[in-house]
Enzyme design. Structure first.
Site, PDB file in Angstrom:
ATOM      1  N   THR A  33       0.898  -1.157   0.000  1.00  0.00           N
ATOM      2  CA  THR A  33       0.000   0.000   0.000  1.00  0.00           C
ATOM      3  C   THR A  33       0.932   1.201   0.000  1.00  0.00           C
ATOM      4  O   THR A  33       2.019   1.127   0.598  1.00  0.00           O
ATOM      5  CB  THR A  33      -0.922   0.066   1.241  1.00  0.00           C
ATOM      6  OG1 THR A  33      -0.111   0.269   2.398  1.00  0.00           O
ATOM      7  CG2 THR A  33      -1.743  -1.215   1.415  1.00  0.00           C
ATOM      8  N   HIS A  34       0.537   2.254  -0.663  1.00  0.00           N
ATOM      9  CA  HIS A  34       1.403   3.443  -0.821  1.00  0.00           C
ATOM     10  C   HIS A  34       2.738   3.053  -1.459  1.00  0.00           C
ATOM     11  O   HIS A  34       3.736   3.738  -1.259  1.00  0.00           O
ATOM     12  CB  HIS A  34       1.678   4.130   0.517  1.00  0.00           C
ATOM     13  CG  HIS A  34       0.448   4.358   1.339  1.00  0.00           C
ATOM     14  ND1 HIS A  34      -0.267   5.538   1.311  1.00  0.00           N
ATOM     15  CD2 HIS A  34      -0.218   3.543   2.187  1.00  0.00           C
ATOM     16  CE1 HIS A  34      -1.304   5.443   2.122  1.00  0.00           C
ATOM     17  NE2 HIS A  34      -1.303   4.230   2.667  1.00  0.00           N
ATOM     18  N   SER A  62      17.039  -0.999 -26.374  1.00  0.00           N
ATOM     19  CA  SER A  62      17.327   0.417 -26.535  1.00  0.00           C
ATOM     20  C   SER A  62      18.287   0.582 -27.707  1.00  0.00           C
ATOM     21  O   SER A  62      19.156  -0.258 -27.933  1.00  0.00           O
ATOM     22  CB  SER A  62      17.964   0.964 -25.260  1.00  0.00           C
ATOM     23  OG  SER A  62      18.735   2.107 -25.544  1.00  0.00           O
ATOM     24  N   LYS A  88      19.626  -2.852 -22.134  1.00  0.00           N
ATOM     25  CA  LYS A  88      18.234  -2.579 -21.757  1.00  0.00           C
ATOM     26  C   LYS A  88      17.236  -3.574 -22.340  1.00  0.00           C
ATOM     27  O   LYS A  88      17.384  -4.055 -23.447  1.00  0.00           O
ATOM     28  CB  LYS A  88      17.825  -1.183 -22.247  1.00  0.00           C
ATOM     29  CG  LYS A  88      18.481  -0.058 -21.494  1.00  0.00           C
ATOM     30  CD  LYS A  88      17.787   0.301 -20.195  1.00  0.00           C
ATOM     31  CE  LYS A  88      16.401   0.863 -20.388  1.00  0.00           C
ATOM     32  NZ  LYS A  88      16.392   2.275 -20.715  1.00  0.00           N
ATOM     33  N   ASN A  91      13.224  -3.155 -22.491  1.00  0.00           N
ATOM     34  CA  ASN A  91      12.169  -2.218 -22.096  1.00  0.00           C
ATOM     35  C   ASN A  91      10.786  -2.881 -22.160  1.00  0.00           C
ATOM     36  O   ASN A  91      10.478  -3.560 -23.137  1.00  0.00           O
ATOM     37  CB  ASN A  91      12.193  -0.991 -23.013  1.00  0.00           C
ATOM     38  CG  ASN A  91      13.479  -0.208 -22.872  1.00  0.00           C
ATOM     39  OD1 ASN A  91      14.050  -0.155 -21.778  1.00  0.00           O
ATOM     40  ND2 ASN A  91      13.951   0.367 -23.961  1.00  0.00           N
ATOM     41  N   GLU A 102       4.041  -0.767 -20.998  1.00  0.00           N
ATOM     42  CA  GLU A 102       3.967   0.701 -20.997  1.00  0.00           C
ATOM     43  C   GLU A 102       2.827   1.182 -21.885  1.00  0.00           C
ATOM     44  O   GLU A 102       2.167   2.173 -21.587  1.00  0.00           O
ATOM     45  CB  GLU A 102       5.291   1.295 -21.470  1.00  0.00           C
ATOM     46  CG  GLU A 102       6.393   1.149 -20.441  1.00  0.00           C
ATOM     47  CD  GLU A 102       7.735   1.601 -20.986  1.00  0.00           C
ATOM     48  OE1 GLU A 102       8.286   2.582 -20.474  1.00  0.00           O
ATOM     49  OE2 GLU A 102       8.236   0.974 -21.943  1.00  0.00           O
TER      50      GLU A 102
END
Ligand code: ARG
Length: 465
Positions: free
Chosen positions: A158-159, A280, A286, A288, A293
Site C-alpha cells: 500500500t502506498h 534500446s 536494456k 524495455n 507501458e
C-alpha cells in the site's frame, strides 16, 4: 451526386466538402449500412409500400454490393468520393437496379439510418471485446493456477510500501476481478445498444405503417426505441461504450504499471518475455517493457475519446445535429486500441518469468508480519490500539538493531511487552501470516484456491456464451 440537391442552385465548396464528408471514416459502417438497408427494404415490403418482387430485387442487389465490398480487391468504397457511406450505398444500389433503388429511402432518414448503423457496429464490437476480455481473464487465471501450485508469494503494497505478503495468485485474481466487472459492464451496455432507432425517421417517426418491433427483431435488436425525437439524436450508447472502454483501459493501465514496476531491476520480481519487450537503440543492456507501458499509455487516448463524445453531446438541442457525426472516430479508435491492448494481455501474462526467490525474500523481509505481531497481542488481551503501538516499538527496536522482527530475542521483545510468549515466533512465519487471512476474498491458500475455481468456471461460461 449528393442525396439532397433539389432545393440547391449552387455547388458546395471544396472546403465545405472536406469539412462535411464522413466517408473517409464512416466507410467502416458499409456492412452495417447494407444490413440496415436490407431490413428496411423488408419492412417496407411488410408495410405494402414495396412489392414483394421489388423487395427481393433490392435485397439481392444489396447483397451483391456487400459481397463486392467485403473483398478489398473488388471494393469500390476506398476510392469513392460520396458524402458519406449512406450516399455511397444508395448510389451503388441505383447503379445496379435503376429507379427501384431510389425507392429504398422511402420513409427513412439518414438520421435513423446512421443511428442504426452505429448501433449495429457497436453491438458487434462489444461482442468481440467481451470475448477478448474473457481470453485475458483466462490467461490470468491460468497464471494464478500455476503459481498457486508453487505457492509463489509476493509482497503486497500500500502506498507502494511493503505491507503484507500475499500469494502471487491473489495478485492475478485482483486483475481478474476488474476484468470480470468490465465483461459484465459491456454486457449491460450491450442491452442498451441493441435498441432499434429505425423507423424514427428524421425526428418525428416515419409516416409509413412500419412494424418497428418486427424490424427491430429482423436486425437482431431487443426492442424498438420509444421516442423518435430521442432516438434520432441519442448517442448515450456511444458514451456508455466509450466509458466502459475507458474503465477497462484504466484496469489494463494498472496491470501494465505493476508489470513495469515488478520487472524493473529495483524490484526484479518478474521478467517480461522477449516477445513483448524491446531493446534500446543506445544502451545495449536494456530490455524495455514496451507492451506494458502501452497498456498504461493507451488509457490516455481511451479516456480522451470518452471526453470527446461527452463534450460533443453536451448542450446539443434535440434531435439530430451534424455534431453527431463526430461520434464515430472516437468510437472506432477506442475499440481498435482496446482490442489491441486486450489481445496483448495473454501474451504478456503467459510469457512472464517469475523470480520466486526474490519475491519471497522481499515478502519475508522481517517486517511484513508486524500486523500479525499486533494481532498476537490482541489475542493476549491487549486492546488493538495499544497492540499496534507496541508492534511499532518492536519494529523500531528491530530496525535499530538491524535485524528482522523474528530475529529479536524473546527477552528483547519482553522488555517492551511482557505478555509476549515463546509461541510468538511461529506467528511471524510467512506461512502463518498467509494462512490467517482465511476469509472470503483473503489470501489464505484455501481461499485463493476456491477463487481460482470460481474464476475458471466463470471464464468457461464467458467463452461458451
Ligand atoms: N454522416 C452523417 C453522420 O454521421 C449521417 C447523417 C446525416 N444526416 C443529416 N441529416 N445530414 O451523422
Amino acid at each position: 451526386m449528393a442525396l439532397w440537391g433539389g432545393r440547391f442552385d449552387g455547388d458546395t465548396s471544396d472546403l465545405f466538402k472536406a469539412l462535411n464528408d464522413s466517408l473517409p471514416f464512416d466507410c467502416a459502417l458499409v456492412m452495417e449500412d447494407i444490413e440496415g438497408s436490407i431490413a428496411w427494404a423488408r419492412a417496407l415490403g411488410r408495410a405494402k409500400v414495396l412489392k414483394a418482387a421489388d423487395v427481393s430485387k433490392l435485397v439481392k442487389a444489396l447483397d451483391s454490393i456487400a459481397e463486392r465490398e467485403s473483398d478489398p480487391a473488388t471494393a469500390k468504397i476506398s476510392s469513392a468520393t460520396d458524402e458519406d457511406v449512406h450516399s455511397f450505398v444508395e448510389r451503388e444500389l441505383i447503379a445496379l437496379v435503376g429507379d427501384l433503388g431510389k425507392k429504398l429511402h422511402t420513409g427513412r432518414s439518414r438520421n435513423d439510418q446512421v443511428a442504426t448503423d452505429v448501433r449495429l457496429w457497436t453491438a458487434s464490437a462489444i461482442v468481440n471485446l467481451r470475448r477478448l476480455i474473457a481470453l485475458a481473464i483466462d490467461a490470468l487465471v491460468s497464471l494464478a493456477d500455476a503459481e498457486l501450485k508453487k505457492r509463489t508469494v509476493l509482497p503486497g503494497y500500500t502506498h507502494l510500501q511493503r505491507g503484507q505478503p500475499v500469494l502471487f495468485a491473489h495478485w492475478c485474481l485482483a486483475y481478474v476481478e476488474m476484468l470480470r466487472r468490465d465483461h459484465e459492464r459491456f454486457g449491460d451496455a450491450l442491452s442498451r445498444v441493441c435498441v432499434s432507432p429505425l423507423g424514427s425517421g428524421a425526428l418525428a417517426g416515419t409516416a409509413y405503417p412500419i412494424d418497428r418491433e418486427a424490424l427491430a427483431a429482423d436486425l437482431g435488436f431487443l426492442e424498438a426505441s420509444r421516442n423518435s425525437l430521442d432516438a434520432a439524436g441519442d448517442r448515450d450508447f456511444v458514451f456508455e461504450t466509450l466509458s466502459t472502454i475507458a474503465l477497462c483501459g484504466v484496469h489494463l493501465s494498472r496491470l501494465g504499471e505493476d508489470l513495469i514496476l515488478y520487472s524493473s531491476s529495483e524490484f526484479g520480481f518478474i521478467q517480461m518475455s522477449d516477445r513483448v519487450t524491446s531493446g534500446s537503440s543506445l544502451m545495449p543492456q536494456k530490455k524495455n517493457p514496451d507492451a506494458a507501458e502501452l497498456l498504461r499509455g493507451k488509457s490516455g487516448r481511451l479516456i480522451g475519446n470518452l471526453v470527446r463524445i461527452a463534450t460533443t453531446l453536451k448542450g446539443l438541442p434535440l434531435a439530430y445535429n451534424k455534431d453527431l457525426q463526430e461520434d464515430k472516430e472516437p468510437l472506432f479508435d477506442s475499440v481498435a486500441h482496446l482490442t489491441l491492448c486486450l489481445r496483448i494481455v495473454p501474451e504478456c501474462v503467459s510469457g512472464i518469468t517469475i523470480n520466486r526467490d526474490r519475491m519471497l525474500a522481499a515478502a519475508d523481509d522481517g517486517f511484513s508480519a508486524a500486523t500479525d505481531l499486533a494481532d498476537y497481542l490482541v489475542r493476549a488481551g491487549v486492546p488493538f490500539r495499544d497492540a499496534h503501538h507496541t508492534a511499532g516499538r518492536l519494529t523500531r527496536t528491530a530496525l535499530e538493531l538491524r535485524v528482522p522482527l523474528h530475529k529479536l530475542t524473546l527477552d528483547q521483545m519482553r522488555a517492551i511487552e511482557p505478555r509476549i510468549g515463546p509461541d510468538i515466533f511461529k506467528e511471524l512465519s510467512i506461512d502463518a501470516v498467509l494462512a490467517k487471512r482465511d476469509v472470503i476474498g483473503g489470501t489464505a491458500i484455501g481461499q485463493v484456491r476456491k477463487q481460482v475455481g470460481i474464476a475458471k468456471a466463470s471464464v468457461k461460461a464467458m467463452l461458451r456464451a
